[in-house]
Enzyme design. Structure first.
Site, PDB file in Angstrom:
ATOM      1  CG  ASP A  53      41.065   1.652  73.915  1.00  0.00           C
ATOM      2  OD1 ASP A  53      39.921   1.467  73.181  1.00  0.00           O
ATOM      3  OD2 ASP A  53      42.030   1.076  73.782  1.00  0.00           O
ATOM      4  CB  SER A 103      44.766   7.344  63.178  1.00  0.00           C
ATOM      5  OG  SER A 103      44.008   6.982  64.574  1.00  0.00           O
ATOM      6  CD  GLU A 133      30.769   7.454  59.282  1.00  0.00           C
ATOM      7  OE1 GLU A 133      31.576   6.607  59.460  1.00  0.00           O
ATOM      8  OE2 GLU A 133      30.757   8.082  58.299  1.00  0.00           O
ATOM      9  CE  LYS A 135      37.132   5.363  67.703  1.00  0.00           C
ATOM     10  NZ  LYS A 135      37.467   4.047  68.237  1.00  0.00           N
ATOM     11  NE  ARG A 156      44.241   2.707  61.433  1.00  0.00           N
ATOM     12  CZ  ARG A 156      43.106   3.596  60.966  1.00  0.00           C
ATOM     13  NH1 ARG A 156      42.887   4.397  60.065  1.00  0.00           N
ATOM     14  NH2 ARG A 156      42.121   3.190  61.576  1.00  0.00           N
ATOM     15  CE  LYS A 315      34.309   9.151  59.157  1.00  0.00           C
ATOM     16  NZ  LYS A 315      34.135   7.830  57.964  1.00  0.00           N
ATOM     17  CB  CYS A 433      63.852 -10.486  89.938  1.00  0.00           C
ATOM     18  SG  CYS A 433      63.228 -10.866  88.191  1.00  0.00           S
ATOM     19  CB  CYS A 436      66.423 -13.276  87.239  1.00  0.00           C
ATOM     20  SG  CYS A 436      66.568 -11.745  87.689  1.00  0.00           S
ATOM     21  CB  CYS A 458      66.514 -10.390  83.882  1.00  0.00           C
ATOM     22  SG  CYS A 458      64.654 -10.792  84.333  1.00  0.00           S
TER      23      CYS A 458
END
Length: 712
Positions: A53, A103, A133, A135, A156, A315, A433, A436, A458
């Site tokens: 996050d 949000s 509050e 979260k 949402r 809030k 890679c 591939c 790939c």
């Protein structure tokens, strides 16, 4: 976990470090915006994030800072202007919220919190009364009750439209089928209740234990498990998952007595009286000092509650003040989430392996001894690129410090050098890679990222590209998810995205995913074929987005489609003609020219054309060109138009749907919560129209608008 099983970490932080004076500034913005969108998709749609996050918040803040410094970069479809899950296709039926489901903006320290509170105090002229509050780290859900009965439950989504999960929500014990009014709190005719669906820690641990016993992989954390459980196609699976819900707000309310609650605190009392679940830990306080006390308390006691939390939501309590403070396009100004610092732990780095992303970027991942952090077990973290591995100074075999922000894949901070015993070894970045076998190299000199150049075949890049075609910003094909894209490629049903629109029932029967036990085409297979057929008629701008031309997102695609009208005209246009299109410019023009020089790119176009995909926009002659040459900006939400519908209405009448306000802007159309574009219009003296004025402008053009004296 094998390298193939790692979720694609396509866009990482290091690529975006461009100097503000770089001539390719718009390209830098586009790449950063694409990176943010990629991680939003993984978080909100796939429930499988690949960065923390905190890392995502940093990305979004970098994008916001870039747009603040160069406002001309900001577009209506920028991630800074949209709510989390906007712009992505899902397999659920769409459900339009009765009122926008926004949000929250985040703050990460007391200084940022104080700055937010100071803005509130300046606006209202006194210390505000707040609600503090917890979260909850879960999934947002909106419940609509009509005449006391549960009518619908929706996620949402993009804030305007979510996913209809009503059947699943009905299985959650905390959600009543019917509300009961009281004398003090009579039931409104219609009420939209917002809340958070989550797992209690104990229930989450039981769920994972059961999955392991069945030989299935466990969930990484409670948030992802809650999202995955709520979005099950089979409600019986959701019912077994023991999800819980806590309500923390109201959306649309229809009541004969007008606005029924003077404060949010009163609204919560009503929710509880009606039989809805509310938190026992919400506190009503006055002033910043009292808020910081609650934040400090829960910072020390965050593991004392039955569910996981990652901060405190603050809030403004008075509903009248909330209306006065308003909202931006993505979050209310009267609320903010204080996020606690990430938690840290030490563990052993067992190995470093790489994974190939959609654009060919090769990203190293740290495999670690599983360790408990923030209430869940962690064993995997991204290391971003080879330079980052060296910068952190980690060796395979090191004891490392990991930091977990929220409950997603953590960050490796660095080694505990004093614990080295000499057995550690340096990570050597592969030269080829792993998917591939192509030789790896930077796309250009000086790039921090190493890439696989095999863009055509790939397997990793193919999977992501095929999936991109189905995205809401492209063809918007329901049923063509990540799993379906992988299955079609692995079965050899398609070689690349060019084959999608030629798929037949016989083709799909070659995959287990779309075949029933009886050997017949499944309902999902039939639905996919039907949706592919419908997608062939999508407008030209969506075709352009689906082609995965570098830097060409919805905004540039619309501009090109409006200017040239057909894909053939775009393909044959000169670089100067393309660059001269408003909203395009030299970087995008060069990318378009380069894309069409590749044979297999043109082959994709040919296959789509042969399959019947619409390659040109036919202008409706019945629509008068009332806005010819006018640049119009739409900001805020309109009752009668979605964002795309407003843009298309402008373009169909010869106008240009611009993303930012300038002196060249003819009109700004301001809907609900218009944000900074409205302020800019007032500053520059650009005429501002409400929705009714916009409708008159569409119908009759600017001359009638001037006669009617629309506000300016």
């Amino acid at each position: 976990m094998s390298p193939e099983a790692i979720p694609d970490p396509e866009s990482m932080l290091a690529e975006q470090a461009h100097d503000a004076l770089d001539p390719d500034l718009r390209r830098s913005w586009q790449e950063l915006a694409d990176e943010v969108r990629e991680h939003q998709f993984r978080y909100y749609i796939r429930d499988a994030p690949i960065i923390t996050d905190a890392e995502f918040d940093q990305l979004l803040r970098r994008l916001q800072a870039l747009e603040d410094e160069y406002p001309e970069l900001r577009t209506p479809d920028s991630p800074t202007q949209l709510v989390g899950g906007a712009g992505f296709a899902t397999d659920f039926t769409a459900a339009e919220h009765l009122e926008r489901m926004l949000s929250l903006d985040n703050v990460f320290d007391l200084e940022e919190l104080a700055a937010w509170a100071a803005r509130i105090r300046t606006e209202i002229g006194a210390d505000a009364q707040y609600l503090c509050e917890l979260k909850i780290d879960g999934v947002a859900l909106a419940l609509v009750y009509r005449d006391g009965r549960l009518e619908r439950a929706a996620t949402r989504g993009d804030g305007r439209t979510g996913e209809d999960v009503t059947l699943n929500a009905r299985t959650i014990e905390d959600i009543p089928e019917r509300l009961s009014g009281t004398n003090e709190f009579p039931l409104p005719t219609v009420v939209e209740v917002r809340g958070e669906v989550f797992f209690r820690v104990a229930d989450f641990e039981d769920l994972n234990a059961g999955l392991v016993a069945e030989g299935k992989p466990p969930f990484a954390n409670p948030r992802n498990s809650a999202a995955g459980s709520l979005r099950q196609k089979n409600p019986a699976v959701t019912a077994r998952r023991r999800l819980r819900m806590i309500c923390h707000g109201l959306g649309h309310v229809e009541s004969s007595g007008g606005s029924p609650f003077p404060t949010l605190h009163d609204a919560y009392r009503a929710l509880k009286a009606w039989g809805l679940p509310v938190s026992d830990h919400t506190a009503q306080v006055t002033g910043l000092d009292a808020v910081t006390e609650r934040i400090a308390y829960w910072g020390e006691h965050r593991h004392d509650v039955e569910h996981e939390i990652d901060g405190v939501v603050v809030k403004v309590d008075a509903v009248a003040l909330q209306r006065r403070l308003g909202a931006t396009s993505r979050a209310p100004r009267w609320a903010v989430a204080y996020k606690y610092p990430p938690e840290e732990a030490q563990t052993r780095l067992l190995d470093i392996r790489v994974n190939v992303g959609r654009t060919g970027r090769v990203t190293p991942f740290a495999y670690m001894e599983p360790v408990k952090v923030a209430g869940s077990t962690v064993g995997l973290a991204t290391l971003h690129n080879a330079s980052e591995v060296k910068r952190k100074g980690v060796l395979i075999g090191d004891t490392v410090v990991i930091r977990k922000a929220g409950d997603v894949i953590p960050e490796v901070l660095g080694p505990v050098v004093d614990l080295r015993d000499g057995s550690e070894r340096e990570f050597v970045f592969p030269t080829h890679c792993p998917e591939c076998g192509s030789e790896l190299a930077p796309a250009k000199e000086g790039d921090a990222d190493i890439r696989c150049p095999n863009t055509r075949s790939c397997p990793a890049q193919l999977r992501e590209r095929v999936f991109h075609v189905a995205g809401r910003g492209a063809f918007d094909i329901e049923g063509l998810g990540y799993e379906a894209a992988t299955a079609l490629l692995q079965a050899g049903v398609i070689a690349d995205e060019g084959d999608l629109f030629g798929l037949t029932a016989d083709d799909l029967l070659r995959t287990e995913l779309f075949t029933t036990k009886a050997g017949e085409l499944s309902a999902n297979g039939k639905r996919l074929l039907a949706n592919l057929g419908k997608a062939k008629a999508q407008p030209l701008w969506r075709v352009l987005v689906a082609l995965s031309i570098r830097h060409v997102g919805p905004t540039a695609a619309r501009a090109l489609a409006t200017e040239f009208g057909s894909l053939e005209a775009i393909e044959t246009a000169s670089e100067e003609q393309l660059a001269g299109t408003e909203g395009v410019g030299p970087t995008i023009a060069a990318a378009v020219i380069d894309w069409f020089t590749v044979d297999w790119h043109r082959a994709i176009v040919d296959k789509w054309r042969e399959a019947g995909v619409r390659m040109a926009d036919e202008r409706d002659a019945s629509i008068e060109r009332t806005l010819e040459g006018l640049s119009i900006v739409v900001t805020g939400s309109l009752a009668g138009f979605s964002r795309d519908e407003a843009k298309e209405a402008i373009i169909a009448r010869g106008g240009k749907a611009a993303g930012s306000v300038s002196k060249k802007t003819a009109y700004v159309v301001a809907g609900d919560a218009p944000g900074s574009k409205y302020d800019k219009a007032i500053e520059l003296g650009v005429p501002v129209l409400d929705e009714d004025g916009f409708r008159r402008l569409l119908a009759e053009g600017p001359e009638r608008d001037a006669e009617d004296g629309e506000p300016g």
